[in-house]
Design a protein around this motif. Sequence first.
Motif, PDB file in Angstrom:
ATOM      1  N   SER A   2       9.573  17.389  28.894  1.00 43.49           N
ATOM      2  CA  SER A   2      10.300  18.579  29.399  1.00 43.49           C
ATOM      3  C   SER A   2      10.985  18.263  30.736  1.00 43.49           C
ATOM      4  CB  SER A   2       9.419  19.559  29.648  1.00 43.49           C
ATOM      5  OG  SER A   2       8.364  19.356  30.660  1.00 43.49           O
ATOM      6  N   THR A   3      11.928  19.386  31.157  1.00 43.25           N
ATOM      7  CA  THR A   3      12.461  19.169  32.429  1.00 43.25           C
ATOM      8  C   THR A   3      11.421  19.077  33.668  1.00 43.25           C
ATOM      9  OG1 THR A   3      14.285  20.536  31.368  1.00 43.25           O
ATOM     10  CG2 THR A   3      14.448  20.246  33.857  1.00 43.25           C
ATOM     11  N   LEU A   4      10.455  19.746  33.523  1.00 45.99           N
ATOM     12  CA  LEU A   4       9.623  19.969  34.475  1.00 45.99           C
ATOM     13  C   LEU A   4       8.847  18.356  34.548  1.00 45.99           C
ATOM     14  CD1 LEU A   4       7.753  21.032  36.858  1.00 45.99           C
ATOM     15  CD2 LEU A   4       6.260  22.161  35.082  1.00 45.99           C
ATOM     16  N   GLU A   5       8.304  17.877  33.385  1.00 47.02           N
ATOM     17  CA  GLU A   5       7.689  16.677  33.367  1.00 47.02           C
ATOM     18  C   GLU A   5       8.547  15.401  33.909  1.00 47.02           C
ATOM     19  OE1 GLU A   5       4.906  17.143  29.398  1.00 47.02           O
ATOM     20  OE2 GLU A   5       6.993  16.892  29.331  1.00 47.02           O
ATOM     21  N   LEU A   6       9.884  15.756  33.624  1.00 50.99           N
ATOM     22  CA  LEU A   6      10.940  14.511  34.015  1.00 50.99           C
ATOM     23  C   LEU A   6      10.918  14.534  35.471  1.00 50.99           C
ATOM     24  CD1 LEU A   6      12.761  12.060  33.368  1.00 50.99           C
ATOM     25  CD2 LEU A   6      14.446  14.067  32.805  1.00 50.99           C
ATOM     26  N   LYS A   7      11.177  15.873  36.281  1.00 47.14           N
ATOM     27  CA  LYS A   7      11.105  15.990  37.634  1.00 47.14           C
ATOM     28  C   LYS A   7       9.939  15.468  38.236  1.00 47.14           C
ATOM     29  CE  LYS A   7      14.470  19.932  37.581  1.00 47.14           C
ATOM     30  NZ  LYS A   7      14.534  21.223  37.909  1.00 47.14           N
ATOM     31  N   LEU A   8       8.914  15.723  37.617  1.00 50.43           N
ATOM     32  CA  LEU A   8       7.626  15.393  38.250  1.00 50.43           C
ATOM     33  C   LEU A   8       7.271  13.816  38.421  1.00 50.43           C
ATOM     34  CD1 LEU A   8       4.963  17.984  36.842  1.00 50.43           C
ATOM     35  CD2 LEU A   8       6.038  17.933  39.484  1.00 50.43           C
ATOM     36  N   GLU A   9       7.852  13.376  37.236  1.00 51.29           N
ATOM     37  CA  GLU A   9       7.640  11.881  37.216  1.00 51.29           C
ATOM     38  C   GLU A   9       8.770  11.171  38.255  1.00 51.29           C
ATOM     39  OE1 GLU A   9       8.964   8.292  34.071  1.00 51.29           O
ATOM     40  OE2 GLU A   9       7.884  10.104  33.046  1.00 51.29           O
ATOM     41  N   ILE A  10       9.807  11.606  38.152  1.00 50.73           N
ATOM     42  CA  ILE A  10      10.916  11.072  39.124  1.00 50.73           C
ATOM     43  C   ILE A  10      10.247  11.463  40.682  1.00 50.73           C
ATOM     44  CG2 ILE A  10      12.942  11.426  40.248  1.00 50.73           C
ATOM     45  CD1 ILE A  10      14.267  12.365  37.319  1.00 50.73           C
ATOM     46  N   PHE A  11       9.696  12.578  41.085  1.00 49.47           N
ATOM     47  CA  PHE A  11       9.322  13.108  42.305  1.00 49.47           C
ATOM     48  C   PHE A  11       8.169  12.033  42.732  1.00 49.47           C
ATOM     49  CE2 PHE A  11       6.051  15.015  44.940  1.00 49.47           C
ATOM     50  CZ  PHE A  11       6.782  15.309  45.901  1.00 49.47           C
ATOM     51  N   ASP A  12       7.353  11.648  41.687  1.00 42.86           N
ATOM     52  CA  ASP A  12       6.399  10.757  41.973  1.00 42.86           C
ATOM     53  C   ASP A  12       6.690   9.459  42.136  1.00 42.86           C
ATOM     54  OD1 ASP A  12       3.427  10.355  42.047  1.00 42.86           O
ATOM     55  OD2 ASP A  12       3.628   9.242  40.101  1.00 42.86           O
ATOM     56  N   LYS A  13       7.765   8.843  41.689  1.00 43.44           N
ATOM     57  CA  LYS A  13       8.179   7.617  41.870  1.00 43.44           C
ATOM     58  C   LYS A  13       8.964   7.611  43.202  1.00 43.44           C
ATOM     59  CE  LYS A  13       8.863   5.756  37.343  1.00 43.44           C
ATOM     60  NZ  LYS A  13       7.750   4.967  37.134  1.00 43.44           N
ATOM     61  N   LEU A  14       9.719   8.788  43.383  1.00 46.69           N
ATOM     62  CA  LEU A  14      10.497   8.839  44.773  1.00 46.69           C
ATOM     63  C   LEU A  14       9.508   8.719  46.092  1.00 46.69           C
ATOM     64  CD1 LEU A  14      13.318  11.387  44.210  1.00 46.69           C
ATOM     65  CD2 LEU A  14      13.559   9.072  44.883  1.00 46.69           C
ATOM     66  N   LYS A  15       8.217   9.488  45.983  1.00 46.04           N
ATOM     67  CA  LYS A  15       7.430   9.112  47.037  1.00 46.04           C
ATOM     68  C   LYS A  15       6.876   8.015  47.463  1.00 46.04           C
ATOM     69  CE  LYS A  15       3.252  11.254  44.894  1.00 46.04           C
ATOM     70  NZ  LYS A  15       2.520  12.173  44.704  1.00 46.04           N
ATOM     71  N   ASN A  16       6.769   7.208  46.546  1.00 47.68           N
ATOM     72  CA  ASN A  16       6.367   5.869  46.702  1.00 47.68           C
ATOM     73  C   ASN A  16       7.420   4.756  47.260  1.00 47.68           C
ATOM     74  OD1 ASN A  16       3.683   6.525  46.164  1.00 47.68           O
ATOM     75  ND2 ASN A  16       4.034   6.663  44.109  1.00 47.68           N
ATOM     76  N   ILE A  17       8.758   5.080  47.157  1.00 56.12           N
ATOM     77  CA  ILE A  17       9.871   4.278  47.469  1.00 56.12           C
ATOM     78  C   ILE A  17       9.928   3.928  49.073  1.00 56.12           C
ATOM     79  CG2 ILE A  17      12.270   3.773  47.331  1.00 56.12           C
ATOM     80  CD1 ILE A  17      12.253   5.199  44.763  1.00 56.12           C
ATOM     81  N   GLU A  18       9.876   2.814  49.429  1.00 60.19           N
ATOM     82  CA  GLU A  18       9.891   2.408  50.795  1.00 60.19           C
ATOM     83  C   GLU A  18      11.335   1.681  51.161  1.00 60.19           C
ATOM     84  OE1 GLU A  18       7.801   3.446  53.200  1.00 60.19           O
ATOM     85  OE2 GLU A  18       6.344   4.202  51.869  1.00 60.19           O
ATOM     86  N   ASP A  47      -0.214  24.542  42.284  1.00 62.41           N
ATOM     87  CA  ASP A  47      -1.476  24.198  42.188  1.00 62.41           C
ATOM     88  C   ASP A  47      -1.764  23.105  41.430  1.00 62.41           C
ATOM     89  OD1 ASP A  47      -2.120  26.805  43.395  1.00 62.41           O
ATOM     90  OD2 ASP A  47      -2.649  27.823  41.677  1.00 62.41           O
ATOM     91  N   MET A  48      -1.156  22.733  40.398  1.00 61.52           N
ATOM     92  CA  MET A  48      -1.275  21.585  39.681  1.00 61.52           C
ATOM     93  C   MET A  48      -0.731  20.339  40.624  1.00 61.52           C
ATOM     94  SD  MET A  48       0.066  22.541  35.913  1.00 61.52           S
ATOM     95  CE  MET A  48       0.582  20.775  35.351  1.00 61.52           C
ATOM     96  N   LEU A  49       0.283  20.579  41.337  1.00 61.00           N
ATOM     97  CA  LEU A  49       0.855  19.511  42.125  1.00 61.00           C
ATOM     98  C   LEU A  49      -0.221  19.119  43.347  1.00 61.00           C
ATOM     99  CD1 LEU A  49       4.571  20.639  42.463  1.00 61.00           C
ATOM    100  CD2 LEU A  49       3.778  18.337  41.492  1.00 61.00           C
ATOM    101  N   LYS A  50      -0.945  20.218  43.878  1.00 65.14           N
ATOM    102  CA  LYS A  50      -1.825  20.055  45.088  1.00 65.14           C
ATOM    103  C   LYS A  50      -3.040  19.102  44.422  1.00 65.14           C
ATOM    104  CE  LYS A  50      -0.419  23.913  47.712  1.00 65.14           C
ATOM    105  NZ  LYS A  50      -0.843  25.376  48.170  1.00 65.14           N
ATOM    106  N   GLU A  51      -3.561  19.763  43.256  1.00 67.80           N
ATOM    107  CA  GLU A  51      -4.937  19.045  42.525  1.00 67.80           C
ATOM    108  C   GLU A  51      -4.225  17.471  42.204  1.00 67.80           C
ATOM    109  OE1 GLU A  51      -7.192  19.557  38.430  1.00 67.80           O
ATOM    110  OE2 GLU A  51      -6.434  21.188  39.662  1.00 67.80           O
ATOM    111  N   SER A  52      -3.152  17.439  41.774  1.00 62.23           N
ATOM    112  CA  SER A  52      -2.707  15.860  41.681  1.00 62.23           C
ATOM    113  C   SER A  52      -2.693  15.049  42.923  1.00 62.23           C
ATOM    114  CB  SER A  52      -1.486  15.810  41.060  1.00 62.23           C
ATOM    115  OG  SER A  52      -1.435  16.451  39.766  1.00 62.23           O
TER     116      SER A  52
END
Length: 77
Positions: A2-18, A47-52
């Motif tokens: 889904s669009t949401l899943e894709l965005k969350l995956e991208i966001f997760d990768k982005l926050k780890n890029i230095e 809430d799901m994002l905070k829990e993650s």
Amino acid sequence: MSTLELKLEIFDKLKNIEDVSLLEKIKNLLKNVDTSDVYQFEQYELDMLKESEEDIKCGRVISQEDLDKEDLEWLSK
């Protein structure tokens, strides 16, 4: 996916890029994106994002390899 899943995956990768140059390239790629229609998260999504995030901080994570093994075991039952 889904669009949401894709965005969350991208966001997760982005926050780890230095790598600053990579981040600048991503920023330039996205600068022409129309953000006037910004997605508004539902409360349950926030809430799901905070829990993650809490899971990550507390080390409650699993490697992709281990997850794949668990999936195969579950599918073989």
